[in-house]
Motif scaffolding. Structure first.
Motif, PDB file in Angstrom:
ATOM      1  N   TRP B  85       0.801  -1.226   0.000  1.00  0.00           N
ATOM      2  CA  TRP B  85       0.000   0.000   0.000  1.00  0.00           C
ATOM      3  C   TRP B  85       0.835   1.279   0.000  1.00  0.00           C
ATOM      4  O   TRP B  85       0.288   2.371  -0.062  1.00  0.00           O
ATOM      5  CB  TRP B  85      -0.946   0.018   1.212  1.00  0.00           C
ATOM      6  CG  TRP B  85      -2.137  -0.858   1.033  1.00  0.00           C
ATOM      7  CD1 TRP B  85      -2.157  -2.230   1.100  1.00  0.00           C
ATOM      8  CD2 TRP B  85      -3.466  -0.454   0.727  1.00  0.00           C
ATOM      9  NE1 TRP B  85      -3.426  -2.688   0.855  1.00  0.00           N
ATOM     10  CE2 TRP B  85      -4.261  -1.614   0.633  1.00  0.00           C
ATOM     11  CE3 TRP B  85      -4.079   0.789   0.543  1.00  0.00           C
ATOM     12  CZ2 TRP B  85      -5.616  -1.577   0.343  1.00  0.00           C
ATOM     13  CZ3 TRP B  85      -5.438   0.833   0.267  1.00  0.00           C
ATOM     14  CH2 TRP B  85      -6.188  -0.350   0.159  1.00  0.00           C
ATOM     15  N   ILE B  87       2.215   2.745   2.437  1.00  0.00           N
ATOM     16  CA  ILE B  87       1.835   3.567   3.593  1.00  0.00           C
ATOM     17  C   ILE B  87       2.833   3.253   4.705  1.00  0.00           C
ATOM     18  O   ILE B  87       3.098   2.077   4.978  1.00  0.00           O
ATOM     19  CB  ILE B  87       0.407   3.237   4.087  1.00  0.00           C
ATOM     20  CG1 ILE B  87      -0.624   3.613   3.030  1.00  0.00           C
ATOM     21  CG2 ILE B  87       0.107   3.943   5.409  1.00  0.00           C
ATOM     22  CD1 ILE B  87      -2.036   3.169   3.376  1.00  0.00           C
ATOM     23  N   HIS B 100      -5.765   6.442   6.601  1.00  0.00           N
ATOM     24  CA  HIS B 100      -4.722   6.492   5.576  1.00  0.00           C
ATOM     25  C   HIS B 100      -4.999   5.497   4.453  1.00  0.00           C
ATOM     26  O   HIS B 100      -4.668   5.758   3.293  1.00  0.00           O
ATOM     27  CB  HIS B 100      -3.348   6.233   6.208  1.00  0.00           C
ATOM     28  CG  HIS B 100      -2.833   7.413   6.976  1.00  0.00           C
ATOM     29  ND1 HIS B 100      -2.096   8.420   6.385  1.00  0.00           N
ATOM     30  CD2 HIS B 100      -2.979   7.771   8.279  1.00  0.00           C
ATOM     31  CE1 HIS B 100      -1.790   9.344   7.299  1.00  0.00           C
ATOM     32  NE2 HIS B 100      -2.323   8.963   8.453  1.00  0.00           N
ATOM     33  N   LYS B 104      -5.361   6.770   0.714  1.00  0.00           N
ATOM     34  CA  LYS B 104      -4.521   6.238  -0.367  1.00  0.00           C
ATOM     35  C   LYS B 104      -5.404   5.711  -1.502  1.00  0.00           C
ATOM     36  O   LYS B 104      -5.165   5.987  -2.678  1.00  0.00           O
ATOM     37  CB  LYS B 104      -3.630   5.113   0.188  1.00  0.00           C
ATOM     38  CG  LYS B 104      -2.886   4.307  -0.849  1.00  0.00           C
ATOM     39  CD  LYS B 104      -1.833   5.118  -1.589  1.00  0.00           C
ATOM     40  CE  LYS B 104      -0.617   5.378  -0.732  1.00  0.00           C
ATOM     41  NZ  LYS B 104       0.466   6.059  -1.477  1.00  0.00           N
TER      42      LYS B 104
END
Lengths: 273, 213
Positions: B85, B87, B100, B104
């Protein structure tokens, strides 16, 4: 249960209560819990000043041939939502812990603050209906728990010069231990369940266990009294759960009288916290 | 299962009824105390995030992942990365992960719709699409369609039968058909209709009677 009415039982100036908790383990649909988490946070912040997420990093251990081994995967992190109401001097006094399967309302016993059961009940009556209306939980059990700490801070006259705690003189369940002995020593760990009223599905758990850490350089023991109502044939409505708190409190007050020795209760009468 | 608690002593006010968790905490203390050097640290770096539904639009829509997200811990920086991801967050900010994830996803979705994904973003978008139920998300988030039809039959507690303007007929679940309560069989109506998988009618709103106009 006995006919003793809590109304005629004594109250104490300084009971050794560490915290009082009312909790509602429940089944909540994940779709509801996660979809409405933000709405719940907004609603709770209408009651509490502080939002404090808590996290637990949980390890998974599996047993192979009797030997515990860390699982290579499957460890998980759990997030809980905690909300706090602070006392006038800025200490966390009343908390609300929201988990995917439970709501807990917590009243901490703080020095210089005298909030007791009515304060916990006040917050339960505020919070539970809102939580239930947002998450539509299936409430399985209503639990009221009192955690009591026996230590140099709460019962100094029962602590010896060597830091030992005279557990046998404080708790009736230890006071009558048969046979001859000079005293009692850690570890302490004793628990039992009492069937209070099977028709009403009301029970009480009692646990006495030594704390691993010393308090004020002396041994300390925690006494948990946990009364709960758990119907086997239906879920509790939010209103039923809230209504049960008085009944559960009566049970705890009554058992408090029987668990502690007269000497201990005299000490609770005269202390100031 | 063993557990350790990050943060303050406030965690200790968790009720003992939490049973397993309380016991876990005790086991953990003994476990660590028994010799942390024996623990294979590599096995402590990957954690799962149990939440697989992430609220979008204030919870009106859920973004669902097929599997739990995997968090890869970096002890030096005290951060974790979410596998696939892109992240990275501080470990003590893990409660912010749902926000988040959605951020995203929506960011890449917007770029994909505008056809401005860079090559690395395209790869990442494809990776994320493999992990989420995009079809369900698209259906749940789709705007309702304006449709006209005729109520053929409806009885209390029974499915309602509707013939749409294109001649197709649909049997509606009684709950879905509730907004048609004021109509009589034979009434022509217009409504905003939300469709689910296989064009199943999920909800009807803003019903108006065409014959009355």
């Amino acid at each position: 249960m006995s006919d003793v009415s809590p109304a005629i039982l004594p109250t104490y100036d300084a009971p050794p209560v560490k915290h009082r908790i009312f909790s509602l383990p429940s089944v909540i649909a994940p779709e509801s819990y996660y979809a409405r988490a933000d709405e719940l946070k907004e609603a709770m912040m209408g009651f509490f000043e502080v939002y404090e997420p808590q996290q637990q990093w949980v390890l998974n251990v599996e047993q192979k041939n009797g030997i515990p081994q860390l699982h290579s995967m499957k460890h998980e992190v759990q997030v809980m939502h905690t909300f706090w109401h602070k006392s006038s001097d800025g200490q966390k006094l009343v908390g609300c812990l929201v988990e995917p399967d439970k709501l807990s309302v917590i009243l901490r016993n703080l020095p210089k603050h005298s909030e007791r059961f009515p304060a916990l009940k006040y917050w339960v009556e505020k919070v539970v209906p809102v939580w239930a209306s947002i998450l539509s939980p299936k409430i399985k059990v209503a639990i009221l728990e009192y955690a009591n700490i026996l230590s140099r801070d709460t019962v100094p006259e029962f602590v010896g010069k060597d830091g030992s705690l005279a557990v046998g003189e404080l708790l009736t369940v230890f006071a009558g231990f048969p046979g001859e002995h000079k005293g009692m020593a850690p570890p302490y760990d004793c628990q039992m369940g009492l069937i209070i009223d099977p028709d009403a599905h009301v029970y009480l758990n009692l646990r006495v266990h030594g704390l691993e850490r010393q308090v004020a350089n002396a041994s300390a023991v925690q006494v948990d009294l946990q009364a709960f109502k758990r119907p086997s044939d239906h879920n509790l409505t939010a209103a039923e759960a809230v209504d049960s708190i008085d009944f559960l409190h009566n049970i705890i007050v009554e058992k408090f009288e029987t668990v502690f020795t007269p000497r201990a209760k005299t000490a609770f009468q005269t202390k100031t916290t | 299962m063993i557990a350790f608690t990050a943060g303050t002593t406030d965690a200790q006010v968790a009720p003992a009824y939490a049973g397993d968790r309380e016991i876990n905490r005790v086991v953990d203390q003994r476990f660590v105390g028994a010799g942390g050097s024996d623990i294979d640290a590599s096995k402590l770096r990957t954690f799962e995030f149990p939440q697989t539904m992430f609220p979008v639009d204030g919870g009106k829509v859920l973004l669902r992942t097929y599997e739990r997200l995997k968090l890869l811990i970096d002890e030096r920086s005290e951060t974790f990365a979410v596998e696939g991801w892109d992240i990275r967050l501080r470990c003590d900010q893990v409660h912010e992960l749902p926000r988040h994830v959605v951020r995203k996803f929506l960011g890449l979705l917007a770029k994909a719709n505008a056809r401005i994904l860079t090559p690395p973003e395209q790869l990442q978008w494809l990776s994320i699409l493999d992990q989420v139920d995009f079809k369900q998300f698209s259906i749940d988030r789709a705007m309702p369609h304006y449709l006209e039809g005729t109520l053929i039959s409806r009885r209390l507690g029974q499915p309602a039968l509707v013939e749409w303007a294109d001649g197709s007929r649909t049997s509606l679940h009684a709950r879905v058909a509730l907004p048609l309560t004021s109509l009589e069989p034979g009434d022509d109506f217009a409504a905003y209709v939300k469709l689910g998988k296989d064009n199943e009618v999920v909800s009807i709103e803003s019903v108006s009677m065409l014959a009355a106009v």
